[in-house]
Design an enzyme around this catalytic site. Structure first.
Site, PDB file in Angstrom:
ATOM      1  N   ARG A 169      -8.129  15.808 -17.208  1.00 46.68           N
ATOM      2  CA  ARG A 169      -8.234  14.859 -16.080  1.00 46.68           C
ATOM      3  C   ARG A 169      -9.260  13.769 -16.385  1.00 46.68           C
ATOM      4  O   ARG A 169      -9.148  12.641 -15.934  1.00 46.68           O
ATOM      5  CB  ARG A 169      -8.593  15.579 -14.772  1.00 46.68           C
ATOM      6  CG  ARG A 169      -8.886  14.598 -13.630  1.00 46.68           C
ATOM      7  CD  ARG A 169      -8.764  15.200 -12.236  1.00 46.68           C
ATOM      8  NE  ARG A 169      -9.429  16.477 -12.111  1.00 46.68           N
ATOM      9  CZ  ARG A 169     -10.767  16.654 -12.078  1.00 46.68           C
ATOM     10  NH1 ARG A 169     -11.581  15.607 -12.164  1.00 46.68           N
ATOM     11  NH2 ARG A 169     -11.273  17.852 -11.964  1.00 46.68           N
TER      12      ARG A 169
ATOM     13  N   TYR B  25       4.347  -5.422  -2.864  1.00 47.90           N
ATOM     14  CA  TYR B  25       5.143  -4.194  -2.860  1.00 47.90           C
ATOM     15  C   TYR B  25       4.893  -3.454  -1.530  1.00 47.90           C
ATOM     16  O   TYR B  25       3.732  -3.268  -1.130  1.00 47.90           O
ATOM     17  CB  TYR B  25       4.698  -3.354  -4.056  1.00 47.90           C
ATOM     18  CG  TYR B  25       5.525  -2.133  -4.308  1.00 47.90           C
ATOM     19  CD1 TYR B  25       6.833  -2.239  -4.738  1.00 47.90           C
ATOM     20  CD2 TYR B  25       4.976  -0.866  -4.131  1.00 47.90           C
ATOM     21  CE1 TYR B  25       7.588  -1.102  -4.978  1.00 47.90           C
ATOM     22  CE2 TYR B  25       5.720   0.271  -4.377  1.00 47.90           C
ATOM     23  CZ  TYR B  25       7.030   0.142  -4.798  1.00 47.90           C
ATOM     24  OH  TYR B  25       7.768   1.271  -5.039  1.00 47.90           O
TER      25      TYR B  25
HETATM   26  C1  LIG Z   1       7.208  -0.200  -8.289  1.00 52.33           C
HETATM   27  C2  LIG Z   1       6.045  -1.041  -7.965  1.00 52.33           C
HETATM   28  C3  LIG Z   1       4.815  -0.476  -7.561  1.00 52.33           C
HETATM   29  C4  LIG Z   1       4.642   0.998  -7.365  1.00 52.33           C
HETATM   30  O1  LIG Z   1       4.809   1.694  -8.539  1.00 52.33           O
HETATM   31  P1  LIG Z   1       5.276   3.250  -8.629  1.00 52.33           P
HETATM   32  O2  LIG Z   1       5.216   3.507 -10.076  1.00 52.33           O
HETATM   33  O3  LIG Z   1       6.645   3.324  -8.039  1.00 52.33           O
HETATM   34  O4  LIG Z   1       4.289   4.034  -7.832  1.00 52.33           O
HETATM   35  C5  LIG Z   1       3.767  -1.333  -7.333  1.00 52.33           C
HETATM   36  N1  LIG Z   1       3.896  -2.673  -7.457  1.00 52.33           N
HETATM   37  C6  LIG Z   1       5.058  -3.243  -7.822  1.00 52.33           C
HETATM   38  C7  LIG Z   1       5.138  -4.726  -7.952  1.00 52.33           C
HETATM   39  C8  LIG Z   1       6.168  -2.457  -8.090  1.00 52.33           C
HETATM   40  O5  LIG Z   1       7.321  -3.033  -8.433  1.00 52.33           O
END
Ligand SMILES: *Cc1c(COP(=O)(O)O)cnc(C)c1O
Length: 395
Positions: free
Chosen positions: A59, A112
């Site tokens: 970790r 996002y």
């Molecule tokens: C997919 C995505 C995330 C989140 O990522 P995960 O790996 O699904 O947790 C964050 N920001 C953007 C722009 C994304 O496309």
């Protein structure tokens, strides 16, 4: 390799991060171990005191993870990087490292979805104030700066309109206010966009997308530009625990070797496909930063090296047309996510956002015919044919 930071990005993609290996392995092996043996009591003590350099517990630090982290740090031009179990683990760990109760964050309203939700539903409960705003318009951001503003957070291009935010302007604004700029660089990646060169302080990636690039890993990363900022991020990640594991790190590191090739192929396909779609009678509009019709086409040219592989478009005929497109398209996979070698297509109104009321969808700029496409590395003519045939069934 010595001085890998001075090499071109093609060479960096292939060689960065790889560790010297006792057996001469060309690729850093998967150290699938949770813990590392101390030579004796003194060695254990020295490792914990930081007097000896070495590994204690996965970790905290693991050679396979570290190799991948170093590779991404080098590609982005940062000091060090922190591998996380998902893009969202990277987002939440980074913001936990930077904000305490009483602080204020200004965040792009087109981020996002779960990132915005984290501010609204979690950080706010910890006493962090936030404003969501269109960061592609600096004049809307400026008045929101307060004495307690510690972070400006943006994604460029944004979602779903692919609006471009001026990273340099935002960095200048943040720094003049004593705040830091965080850029989620998932859509562009280091081949197309170098936020640190534009003044950003922290970069985040969902490596689930183009860094890994093969749709077989969920992972994220935080890249820190300055040495003095790094310990706080490492401490937060160690304690919150959202780390990546050795096997996924290995896969991402493997994916990085072809990043430049993949991204160039995807971008070239995307530009041709966006141009085709813009001239298609069944298409109302197309949003792609590489088109002259994109409102910030010039800024995109200045700020980025390539226009990316994400296209948004509005199909004529609303929800029904969108569904017909989904049900008739060949090659393109009906799936969320982006950035992989395979082309993906998604119709938010009938898929991801179907549970939202039409009014809420409108507010979020999710129009009925909105279609999001992530372009892969397949043959471009075949992708165009697939779109053309499916669009002809939408009439
Ligand atoms: C997919 C995505 C995330 C989140 O990522 P995960 O790996 O699904 O947790 C964050 N920001 C953007 C722009 C994304 O496309």
């Amino acid at each position: 390799m010595k001085d890998i930071r001075n090499y071109s990005i093609e060479t960096q993609c292939v060689h960065s991060g790889t560790k010297e290996d006792q057996y001469g392995a060309v690729v850093t092996p998967i150290y699938q171990t949770s813990t590392f043996r101390f030579k004796n009591a003194e060695h254990g003590a020295n490792l914990f005191l930081g007097k000896d350099d070495g590994y204690i517990y996965t970790r905290m630090r693991n050679p396979t993870v570290e190799a991948m982290e170093d590779a991404v740090a080098i590609l982005e031009g940062g000091y060090k990087a922190l591998g996380c179990g998902s893009g969202m683990a990277a987002v939440t760990t980074a913001l936990h490292s930077m904000l305490v109760s009483g602080d204020h964050i200004i965040c792009a309203d087109s981020v996002y979805g779960p990132t915005a939700s984290y501010l609204i539903n979690f950080l706010s409960k910890l006493g962090v104030e936030y404003d969501l705003v269109d960061t592609s318009d600096i004049n809307k951001v400026k008045p929101l700066i307060k004495a307690n503003t510690k972070v400006i957070y943006t994604e460029s291009p944004g979602n779903p309109t692919l609006a471009i935010s001026d990273i340099q302007e935002l960095a200048n604004l943040a720094h003049s206010a004593g705040a830091k700029l965080v850029v989620d660089n998932t859509f562009m990646g280091p081949v197309c966009q170098k936020p640190f060169e534009l003044g950003a302080d922290i970069i985040i990636h969902s490596m689930t997308k183009s860094l890994n690039g093969h749709a077989d890993v969920v992972a994220g990363i935080i890249v820190v530009k300055n040495k003095e900022d790094y310990p706080q991020f490492r401490k937060t990640l160690n304690h919150l625990g959202g780390v990546i594991d050795p096997f996924n790190s290995f896969l991402v590191h493997r994916g990085l070797k072809t990043l430049k090739l993949r991204i160039e192929a995807q971008n070239a396909n995307a530009l041709k496909i966006a141009t085709f779609l813009e001239n298609h009678p069944q298409v109302e509009w197309v949003a792609y930063p590489g088109l002259a019709s994109h409102p910030q086409h010039e800024l995109s040219k200045k700020q980025s090296n390539g226009f990316g592989h994400m296209i948004a478009m509005e199909v004529k005929g609303g929800i029904e047309a969108g569904k017909k497109l989904m049900d008739n398209i060949q090659i393109f996979q009906l799936a969320v996510s982006l950035g992989g070698v395979e082309s993906l297509i998604q119709h938010p109104a009938s898929m991801t956002h179907s549970s939202m009321s039409p009014e809420l969808r409108k507010q979020a700029q999710i129009t009925d015919g909105l279609v999001r496409i992530s372009i892969g590395i397949e043959n471009c003519d075949e992708l165009i044919k697939a779109l053309d045939e499916a669009l002809s069934k939408c009439k």
